[in-house]
Design a protein around this motif. Structure first.
Motif, PDB file in Angstrom:
ATOM      1  N   ASP A 238     119.009  83.190  19.407  1.00 56.42           N
ATOM      2  CA  ASP A 238     117.774  82.909  18.685  1.00 56.42           C
ATOM      3  C   ASP A 238     117.898  81.603  17.919  1.00 56.42           C
ATOM      4  OD1 ASP A 238     117.664  86.389  17.867  1.00 56.42           O
ATOM      5  OD2 ASP A 238     116.442  85.361  19.375  1.00 56.42           O
ATOM      6  N   TRP A 239     116.764  80.958  17.752  1.00 53.78           N
ATOM      7  CA  TRP A 239     116.640  79.832  16.835  1.00 53.78           C
ATOM      8  C   TRP A 239     115.809  80.299  15.637  1.00 53.78           C
ATOM      9  CZ3 TRP A 239     118.999  75.206  16.769  1.00 53.78           C
ATOM     10  CH2 TRP A 239     119.566  74.714  17.954  1.00 53.78           C
ATOM     11  N   TYR A 240     116.292  79.965  14.453  1.00 49.63           N
ATOM     12  CA  TYR A 240     115.575  80.211  13.211  1.00 49.63           C
ATOM     13  C   TYR A 240     115.386  78.870  12.500  1.00 49.63           C
ATOM     14  CZ  TYR A 240     116.374  85.287  13.350  1.00 49.63           C
ATOM     15  OH  TYR A 240     116.369  86.619  13.681  1.00 49.63           O
ATOM     16  N   ARG A 241     114.536  78.887  11.509  1.00 48.23           N
ATOM     17  CA  ARG A 241     114.408  77.715  10.655  1.00 48.23           C
ATOM     18  C   ARG A 241     114.141  78.150   9.216  1.00 48.23           C
ATOM     19  NH1 ARG A 241     108.579  75.074  12.572  1.00 48.23           N
ATOM     20  NH2 ARG A 241     107.230  76.566  11.466  1.00 48.23           N
ATOM     21  N   GLN A 242     114.510  77.266   8.314  1.00 51.56           N
ATOM     22  CA  GLN A 242     114.266  77.522   6.896  1.00 51.56           C
ATOM     23  C   GLN A 242     113.778  76.239   6.245  1.00 51.56           C
ATOM     24  OE1 GLN A 242     117.529  79.278   4.691  1.00 51.56           O
ATOM     25  NE2 GLN A 242     116.116  80.050   3.132  1.00 51.56           N
ATOM     26  N   ALA A 243     112.544  76.287   5.781  1.00 54.64           N
ATOM     27  CA  ALA A 243     111.956  75.152   5.081  1.00 54.64           C
ATOM     28  C   ALA A 243     112.294  75.253   3.594  1.00 54.64           C
ATOM     29  CB  ALA A 243     110.448  75.144   5.290  1.00 54.64           C
ATOM     30  N   PRO A 244     112.247  74.145   2.887  1.00 60.36           N
ATOM     31  CA  PRO A 244     112.558  74.172   1.449  1.00 60.36           C
ATOM     32  C   PRO A 244     111.684  75.174   0.710  1.00 60.36           C
ATOM     33  CG  PRO A 244     112.431  71.920   2.234  1.00 60.36           C
ATOM     34  CD  PRO A 244     111.964  72.782   3.365  1.00 60.36           C
ATOM     35  N   GLY A 245     112.340  76.038  -0.056  1.00 58.85           N
ATOM     36  CA  GLY A 245     111.613  77.007  -0.858  1.00 58.85           C
ATOM     37  C   GLY A 245     111.036  78.174  -0.093  1.00 58.85           C
ATOM     38  N   LYS A 246     111.359  78.279   1.191  1.00 57.26           N
ATOM     39  CA  LYS A 246     110.816  79.373   2.003  1.00 57.26           C
ATOM     40  C   LYS A 246     111.935  80.203   2.616  1.00 57.26           C
ATOM     41  CE  LYS A 246     106.461  77.141   3.196  1.00 57.26           C
ATOM     42  NZ  LYS A 246     105.512  76.809   4.297  1.00 57.26           N
ATOM     43  N   GLN A 247     111.564  81.382   3.080  1.00 57.80           N
ATOM     44  CA  GLN A 247     112.534  82.250   3.737  1.00 57.80           C
ATOM     45  C   GLN A 247     112.820  81.763   5.157  1.00 57.80           C
ATOM     46  OE1 GLN A 247     110.895  86.251   3.464  1.00 57.80           O
ATOM     47  NE2 GLN A 247     112.120  86.644   1.639  1.00 57.80           N
ATOM     48  N   ARG A 248     113.973  82.115   5.641  1.00 61.32           N
ATOM     49  CA  ARG A 248     114.318  81.799   7.027  1.00 61.32           C
ATOM     50  C   ARG A 248     113.401  82.589   7.955  1.00 61.32           C
ATOM     51  NH1 ARG A 248     120.622  81.475   8.517  1.00 61.32           N
ATOM     52  NH2 ARG A 248     120.439  80.193   6.623  1.00 61.32           N
ATOM     53  N   GLU A 249     112.917  81.935   9.001  1.00 65.11           N
ATOM     54  CA  GLU A 249     112.009  82.594   9.925  1.00 65.11           C
ATOM     55  C   GLU A 249     112.446  82.374  11.369  1.00 65.11           C
ATOM     56  OE1 GLU A 249     108.022  81.024  10.016  1.00 65.11           O
ATOM     57  OE2 GLU A 249     108.705  78.935   9.946  1.00 65.11           O
ATOM     58  N   LEU A 250     112.140  83.341  12.202  1.00 61.99           N
ATOM     59  CA  LEU A 250     112.461  83.240  13.623  1.00 61.99           C
ATOM     60  C   LEU A 250     111.537  82.233  14.291  1.00 61.99           C
ATOM     61  CD1 LEU A 250     114.027  84.349  16.112  1.00 61.99           C
ATOM     62  CD2 LEU A 250     112.159  86.000  16.361  1.00 61.99           C
ATOM     63  N   VAL A 251     112.129  81.360  15.089  1.00 58.49           N
ATOM     64  CA  VAL A 251     111.365  80.363  15.836  1.00 58.49           C
ATOM     65  C   VAL A 251     111.184  80.804  17.283  1.00 58.49           C
ATOM     66  CG1 VAL A 251     111.370  77.988  16.696  1.00 58.49           C
ATOM     67  CG2 VAL A 251     112.157  78.480  14.361  1.00 58.49           C
ATOM     68  N   ALA A 252     112.299  81.126  17.925  1.00 55.22           N
ATOM     69  CA  ALA A 252     112.264  81.486  19.345  1.00 55.22           C
ATOM     70  C   ALA A 252     113.559  82.195  19.707  1.00 55.22           C
ATOM     71  CB  ALA A 252     112.098  80.240  20.220  1.00 55.22           C
ATOM     72  N   GLY A 253     113.497  82.966  20.782  1.00 55.44           N
ATOM     73  CA  GLY A 253     114.690  83.652  21.244  1.00 55.44           C
ATOM     74  C   GLY A 253     114.740  83.682  22.763  1.00 55.44           C
ATOM     75  N   ILE A 254     115.939  83.903  23.279  1.00 53.92           N
ATOM     76  CA  ILE A 254     116.125  83.987  24.723  1.00 53.92           C
ATOM     77  C   ILE A 254     117.196  85.012  25.013  1.00 53.92           C
ATOM     78  CG2 ILE A 254     117.757  82.026  24.746  1.00 53.92           C
ATOM     79  CD1 ILE A 254     116.505  81.279  27.500  1.00 53.92           C
ATOM     80  N   THR A 255     116.908  85.914  25.938  1.00 55.14           N
ATOM     81  CA  THR A 255     117.883  86.943  26.294  1.00 55.14           C
ATOM     82  C   THR A 255     118.909  86.374  27.264  1.00 55.14           C
ATOM     83  OG1 THR A 255     116.655  87.734  28.219  1.00 55.14           O
ATOM     84  CG2 THR A 255     116.077  88.680  26.066  1.00 55.14           C
ATOM     85  N   ASN A 256     119.906  87.193  27.596  1.00 55.68           N
ATOM     86  CA  ASN A 256     120.922  86.738  28.535  1.00 55.68           C
ATOM     87  C   ASN A 256     120.333  86.520  29.922  1.00 55.68           C
ATOM     88  OD1 ASN A 256     120.573  89.534  28.790  1.00 55.68           O
ATOM     89  ND2 ASN A 256     122.570  89.773  29.752  1.00 55.68           N
ATOM     90  N   SER A 257     119.228  87.191  30.214  1.00 56.93           N
ATOM     91  CA  SER A 257     118.579  87.041  31.516  1.00 56.93           C
ATOM     92  C   SER A 257     117.514  85.954  31.534  1.00 56.93           C
ATOM     93  CB  SER A 257     117.966  88.367  31.959  1.00 56.93           C
ATOM     94  OG  SER A 257     116.953  88.766  31.057  1.00 56.93           O
ATOM     95  N   GLY A 258     117.289  85.340  30.382  1.00 60.25           N
ATOM     96  CA  GLY A 258     116.346  84.228  30.318  1.00 60.25           C
ATOM     97  C   GLY A 258     114.953  84.565  29.830  1.00 60.25           C
ATOM     98  N   ARG A 259     114.748  85.800  29.414  1.00 64.59           N
ATOM     99  CA  ARG A 259     113.440  86.166  28.872  1.00 64.59           C
ATOM    100  C   ARG A 259     113.289  85.523  27.501  1.00 64.59           C
ATOM    101  NH1 ARG A 259     111.930  92.352  28.949  1.00 64.59           N
ATOM    102  NH2 ARG A 259     112.170  91.868  31.154  1.00 64.59           N
ATOM    103  N   THR A 260     112.139  84.923  27.260  1.00 60.19           N
ATOM    104  CA  THR A 260     111.937  84.194  26.010  1.00 60.19           C
ATOM    105  C   THR A 260     110.855  84.826  25.147  1.00 60.19           C
ATOM    106  OG1 THR A 260     110.337  82.714  27.073  1.00 60.19           O
ATOM    107  CG2 THR A 260     112.647  82.020  27.077  1.00 60.19           C
ATOM    108  N   ASN A 261     110.918  84.534  23.867  1.00 59.47           N
ATOM    109  CA  ASN A 261     109.888  84.939  22.922  1.00 59.47           C
ATOM    110  C   ASN A 261     109.761  83.855  21.870  1.00 59.47           C
ATOM    111  OD1 ASN A 261     112.564  86.380  22.045  1.00 59.47           O
ATOM    112  ND2 ASN A 261     111.350  86.163  20.162  1.00 59.47           N
ATOM    113  N   TYR A 262     108.569  83.731  21.309  1.00 59.58           N
ATOM    114  CA  TYR A 262     108.285  82.665  20.344  1.00 59.58           C
ATOM    115  C   TYR A 262     107.462  83.208  19.184  1.00 59.58           C
ATOM    116  CZ  TYR A 262     109.553  79.639  24.243  1.00 59.58           C
ATOM    117  OH  TYR A 262     110.220  79.026  25.273  1.00 59.58           O
TER     118      TYR A 262
END
Length: 113
Positions: free
Chosen positions: A35-59
């Motif tokens: 998974d990729w996450y991001r954290q902006a200044p003053g904000k909580q970390r949030e999920l950006v995108a993910g990919i399974t071992n088989s290549g299935r993605t989510n955003y």
């Protein structure tokens, strides 16, 4: 000890593109979801995108159509292609082995004119 090293961040103008990379070591990369996450200044970390071992993605909804996650198991690397960047995309971006405590140190993306 599993290691994750992100790279590719930087300063980009609104509307521009960046590709982030995350190289994993000391892990059987091909069998884990990432998974990729991001954290902006003053904000909580949030999920950006993910990919399974088989290549299935989510955003996250706000990234759909602009960001693309992919992986290269031969290189133990997960990528995040970011297009049409906006100032609100400014954040530190982290990669994570899904559902684990393994995190990289992050790479800073700044979107500004």
């Amino acid at each position: 000890q599993v290691q994750l090293v992100e790279s590719g961040g930087g300063l980009v103008q609104p509307g521009g593109s960046l590709r982030l990379s995350c190289v994993a070591s000391k892990i059987t990369f091909s069998i884990v979801a990432m998974d990729w996450y991001r954290q902006a200044p003053g904000k909580q970390r949030e999920l950006v995108a993910g990919i399974t071992n088989s290549g299935r993605t989510n955003y996250a909804d706000s990234m759909k159509g602009r960001f693309t996650i992919s992986r290269d198991n031969a290189k133990n690397t997960v990528y995040l292609q970011m297009n049409s960047l906006k100032p609100e995309d400014t954040a530190v971006y982290y990669c994570n082995v899904r559902l684990s405590s393994y995190w990289g140190k992050g790479t800073l993306v700044t979107v500004s004119s």
